[in-house]
Motif scaffolding. Structure first.
Motif, PDB file in Angstrom:
ATOM      1  N   PHE A 169      22.418  72.928  34.169  1.00 18.46           N
ATOM      2  CA  PHE A 169      22.434  71.854  33.001  1.00 18.46           C
ATOM      3  C   PHE A 169      23.737  73.287  32.170  1.00 18.46           C
ATOM      4  N   ALA A 170      23.720  74.665  32.160  1.00 19.09           N
ATOM      5  CA  ALA A 170      25.066  75.612  32.129  1.00 19.09           C
ATOM      6  C   ALA A 170      26.134  74.605  32.521  1.00 19.09           C
ATOM      7  N   GLN A 171      26.119  74.512  34.215  1.00 20.27           N
ATOM      8  CA  GLN A 171      27.722  73.719  35.114  1.00 20.27           C
ATOM      9  C   GLN A 171      27.993  72.885  34.469  1.00 20.27           C
ATOM     10  N   TYR A 172      27.184  72.321  34.092  1.00 21.29           N
ATOM     11  CA  TYR A 172      27.036  70.835  34.006  1.00 21.29           C
ATOM     12  C   TYR A 172      28.166  70.863  32.587  1.00 21.29           C
ATOM     13  N   LEU A 173      27.568  71.389  31.653  1.00 20.44           N
ATOM     14  CA  LEU A 173      28.690  71.660  30.462  1.00 20.44           C
ATOM     15  C   LEU A 173      30.406  72.490  31.177  1.00 20.44           C
ATOM     16  N   ALA A 192      35.123  74.892  17.904  1.00 12.49           N
ATOM     17  CA  ALA A 192      36.042  73.987  17.864  1.00 12.49           C
ATOM     18  C   ALA A 192      35.978  72.905  19.527  1.00 12.49           C
ATOM     19  N   HIS A 193      34.192  73.406  19.622  1.00 15.58           N
ATOM     20  CA  HIS A 193      34.142  72.576  20.744  1.00 15.58           C
ATOM     21  C   HIS A 193      32.455  71.499  20.172  1.00 15.58           C
ATOM     22  N   LYS A 194      32.710  71.424  19.098  1.00 17.63           N
ATOM     23  CA  LYS A 194      32.078  70.917  17.778  1.00 17.63           C
ATOM     24  C   LYS A 194      31.748  69.221  17.926  1.00 17.63           C
ATOM     25  N   ASP A 195      32.781  68.954  18.105  1.00 19.42           N
ATOM     26  CA  ASP A 195      32.623  67.731  19.069  1.00 19.42           C
ATOM     27  C   ASP A 195      32.290  67.168  19.808  1.00 19.42           C
ATOM     28  N   THR A 196      33.077  67.919  20.860  1.00 16.35           N
ATOM     29  CA  THR A 196      33.254  67.724  21.754  1.00 16.35           C
ATOM     30  C   THR A 196      31.531  67.399  22.837  1.00 16.35           C
ATOM     31  N   LEU A 197      31.310  68.766  22.446  1.00 16.14           N
ATOM     32  CA  LEU A 197      29.828  69.268  23.075  1.00 16.14           C
ATOM     33  C   LEU A 197      28.663  68.106  22.121  1.00 16.14           C
ATOM     34  N   ALA A 198      28.895  67.455  20.913  1.00 17.09           N
ATOM     35  CA  ALA A 198      27.988  66.957  20.713  1.00 17.09           C
ATOM     36  C   ALA A 198      27.984  65.626  20.872  1.00 17.09           C
ATOM     37  N   LYS A 225      25.418  61.564  37.001  1.00 14.51           N
ATOM     38  CA  LYS A 225      25.520  63.247  36.851  1.00 14.51           C
ATOM     39  C   LYS A 225      24.724  63.729  35.401  1.00 14.51           C
ATOM     40  N   GLY A 226      25.085  63.641  34.344  1.00 15.56           N
ATOM     41  CA  GLY A 226      24.184  63.842  33.708  1.00 15.56           C
ATOM     42  C   GLY A 226      22.408  63.589  33.744  1.00 15.56           C
ATOM     43  N   GLN A 227      22.122  62.648  33.975  1.00 21.26           N
ATOM     44  CA  GLN A 227      21.436  61.506  33.905  1.00 21.26           C
ATOM     45  C   GLN A 227      20.412  62.486  35.105  1.00 21.26           C
ATOM     46  N   GLU A 228      20.908  62.896  36.324  1.00 26.08           N
ATOM     47  CA  GLU A 228      19.917  63.572  37.033  1.00 26.08           C
ATOM     48  C   GLU A 228      19.479  65.028  36.264  1.00 26.08           C
TER      49      GLU A 228
END
Length: 240
Positions: free
Chosen positions: A23-27, A194-200, A211-214
């Motif tokens: 999951f961390a790698q995906y982020l 600074a990453h808040k909106d992008t992460l949300a 890939k996210g679904q996986e």
């Protein structure tokens, strides 16, 4: 480029921690910023450095603490998952029920939010235990009820579900809450706003990305949804 430090509630990494590394790698790939994930071996270790993380997936009590005291902002929760409890009884009791707890004793880990959730549920039904027997761990609650000291108990459902069948067979699990009030959150620290909106957006649309679904499937979750102040209010009330 500095990395974002990421931690996950030890309860969720007790089994298959590699899932969270993926999951961390995906982020990292989607944010184009390194996300460094390290496993905390226990809650003592986790809590020692909890507020120093940039990204964190935490239980309801820790969500409130980080939000109120350390400037964290919860941005997502798992779809369809909430923190619930299992009510257990000594196997010798015929037809155990919540109403029989009224005026009696019940064992639990008193400091845990799940216990407060359960007691609120009972009080709402005018069921008032005469004594709440505090035990240090959920496993010790199981042991006390298995011995009949006392005959009833409250156990955090996620912990109960992960127990061995031999442990579960020590007691009779006769009721499960469905309050849907408390939940773990994915929160972002003040140093990573600074990453808040992008992460949300990344989290709440993760299920639409193959890939996210996986990755979500390896985590055994359907996806993420946003968190509002109104969502957090019942948790804050329980903690208070």
């Amino acid at each position: 480029m500095s990395s974002l430090e990421f931690r996950v509630c030890p309860h969720d990494t007790a089994k298959e921690p590699d899932r969270w590394f993926r999951f961390a790698q995906y982020l990292s790939q989607r944010l184009e910023t390194p996300v460094h994930f390290a496993v905390a071996l226990d809650f003592d270790e986790f809590h020692q450095g909890m507020a120093q993380n940039d990204l964190i997936y935490v239980n309801p009590s820790d969500t409130v603490a980080l939000t109120a005291n350390h400037g964290f902002c919860p941005i997502a929760r798992v779809i369809g998952q909430s923190d619930e409890v299992v009510f257990i009884a000594n196997p010798s009791i015929d037809s155990p029920s919540l109403t029989l707890i009224d005026g009696g004793a019940i064992a639990t880990v008193s400091s845990m939010l799940a216990s407060k959730l359960a007691l609120q549920l009972l009080h709402r039904q005018a069921i008032i235990p005469a004594e709440v027997v505090d035990r240090p761990t959920w496993l010790s609650v199981m042991g006390a009820v298995a011995k009949g000291t006392p005959a009833y108990g409250i156990v955090y459902k996620d912990t109960y579900d992960q127990m061995a069948q031999s442990t579960k067979s020590m007691v009779n699990a006769f009721a499960t809450s469905n309050e849907k009030l408390a939940f773990h959150t994915f929160a972002i620290g003040p140093g990573a706003m600074a990453h808040k909106d992008t992460l949300a957006t990344l989290l709440t649309t993760m299920a639409t990305d193959p890939k996210g679904q996986e990755i979500l499937q390896t985590l055994h979750i359907d996806g993420w949804q946003g968190v509002t102040p109104a969502d957090l209010a019942p948790i804050q009330a329980l903690v208070a």
